[in-house]
Design an enzyme around this catalytic site. Sequence first.
Site, PDB file in Angstrom:
ATOM      1  N   CYS A   1      -0.603   3.984   2.060  1.00  0.00           N
ATOM      2  CA  CYS A   1      -0.713   4.283   3.528  1.00  0.00           C
ATOM      3  C   CYS A   1       0.959   4.292   4.027  1.00  0.00           C
ATOM      4  O   CYS A   1       1.216   5.034   4.849  1.00  0.00           O
ATOM      5  CB  CYS A   1      -0.715   2.897   3.931  1.00  0.00           C
ATOM      6  SG  CYS A   1      -2.365   2.218   3.336  1.00  0.00           S
ATOM      7  N   ASP A   2       1.939   3.723   3.143  1.00  0.00           N
ATOM      8  CA  ASP A   2       3.222   3.566   3.958  1.00  0.00           C
ATOM      9  C   ASP A   2       4.295   4.638   3.121  1.00  0.00           C
ATOM     10  O   ASP A   2       5.402   4.636   3.431  1.00  0.00           O
ATOM     11  CB  ASP A   2       3.798   1.971   3.628  1.00  0.00           C
ATOM     12  CG  ASP A   2       2.764   1.204   4.378  1.00  0.00           C
ATOM     13  OD1 ASP A   2       1.980   1.787   5.369  1.00  0.00           O
ATOM     14  OD2 ASP A   2       2.628   0.168   4.221  1.00  0.00           O
TER      15      ASP A   2
ATOM     16  N   CYS B   1       0.747  -1.095  -0.044  1.00  0.00           N
ATOM     17  CA  CYS B   1      -0.019  -0.026  -0.060  1.00  0.00           C
ATOM     18  C   CYS B   1       0.988   1.186  -0.071  1.00  0.00           C
ATOM     19  O   CYS B   1       1.109   1.616   1.080  1.00  0.00           O
ATOM     20  CB  CYS B   1      -0.836   0.034   1.242  1.00  0.00           C
ATOM     21  SG  CYS B   1      -2.127   1.486   1.301  1.00  0.00           S
TER      22      CYS B   1
END
Length: 537
Positions: free
Chosen positions: A366-367, A363
Amino acid sequence: MEKDTGTKKVLNDDSRKILQNTFKGLKRRVKIEVFTKEGSNEPFNNLSINFVRELAEITDKIEGSFLKIGDARAKEKKVEKSPTILIDPDKYNIRYTGAPAGEEGRSFIETLLMVSADDSGLSEDSRKRLAKLKERRHVQVFVTAACPYCPGEVINANRAAVERPDLVSSECVESSENVDLAKKFNVGSVPQTVINGKTINIGLQPEDLFISGLISLEEQKAPETAQPGEDIIGEYDLIIVGAGPAGLTAGIYASRSGLSNVILEKSIPGGQVAVTPVVENWPGMTNVPGKHLMDLMVQHARSYTHIHENEEVLEVKVGRKIEAITRSGRYLGNALLIATGATHRKLEAPGEDRLYGKGVSYCATCDGYFYKDRQVIVVGGGNTALTDALYLDSLGAKVTIVHRRGEFRAENHLVESVKERKIEVLWDSEVVEINGKERVDSVSIKGSKGGKTKKLKTDAVFVGIGETPLSEIASSIGVVTNEAGFIQVDQTQRTNIPRVYAAGDVTSGIRQIVTATGTGAVAALSAFQDISRSRKQ
Ligand code: NAP
């Protein structure tokens, strides 16, 4: 929320209107204390102060106090980080370390409602298990602003803190504003949950697993056989499983046709699009963050139907009625629409599982933040890999795409953007191992056409190599799938089992947002036709 660094408004007019309505649900006055220290972590101090001020302007049920780190109250509450926000601190131990300026803002608002009702909203089972807790627990959930899964895990922690204010404290830690803390706990994927100083989990957990980890302080694995509930929760014309673009559209169309329906979602609504950094092929919007597009769809669907989140369908039984069984209980329907989508495929390379959350990610949204000025590789040659590569490049990461062939299969538009941005590509190359002790430090790469294996230094590996369909419940009732596990449907989205339909990425065919929404609509209308016909008979 409009991000702002000075004295300008934090909330735009639309957000204010929504909050005015939401805050009608506040049952009592809630105190919020904001602690800041001048010059430390600007501009997030102003952001936090303005945010809470504006919330207090919307409703007199919110009372904001603005305090300085170092003063007596800060010492009493052990507040050292700027900014820190405490919610209802005379009664509960709930804090936001860092401004709740991103996705976690949703958890902040939900928590205000929760504490005002003095009700954690936990299931009976979780309440009973937490009642037996005898020792203190401090839960820290590390988040990033763009992570759509993070608010759910923060809510898990805050619910526990409301249920056991005597023993449980919760802290939402915004990673970008607290780099020292994120480093201390080796955070590389979010949400990361740390309890009493020990990392218990990476990712959003169902409530029961979160409570198990909180009690045992052990990392929890999903139980092989989750316990299905027995009570009948509701009876509907159509049960829709999955709240991605297909399921949400089906909910809208089913409701507008007059079919009673419910959407059951095992995690959060939005599907894979919610973690797509940017969407450029949704007609009418030249460029829109995937999360924003899905927020609009979810809001639209909620105006017609109910979405039950965190409600995984464990089993389906087809009889006179169709039963979809979850941990909460049994949903009965005349028809079932499977819109469960797909999940990211794994490389299956040694090191991939061991270093997940320590440099291996699926992701980028997200990261990506953790690697904004670092070396990363993106594996794959399709739309996902190229969209992720462009996003990571825009964050400032030094990106290398590793692709097993000599040409991409992604849309030409994305291919041209990768060329324009001069993103490095290793063609005809395969990642055969991911290396690193505590964190990823390199990958071993082998030429697809042979040659020696060589090592390439990298801080992270973002894997974007396609999808695996989530079709287990379909197969369990005899729905026919193709070799790769995608459900086979006819042009009307009917499967081989009467009254069972499928739509979106779980079906074979073109996997795009427009086709998912289109097939969701067709499936709902097919269900409507069949149910209407059976009623006339
Ligand atoms: P995809 O289109 O199936 O592409 C997967 C890529 O990964 C291919 O380039 C494939 O190589 C490579 N690959 C597969 N297995 C591999 C392995 N074991 N090792 C190394 N490389 C491997 O998957 P996707 O990009 O995830 O997209 C999935 C679907 O979502 C597609 O239908 C896509 O169009 C859609 N999508 C659309 C958008 C958009 O339109 N904005 C964004 C994201 C996804 P080969 O090329 O050699 O097969």
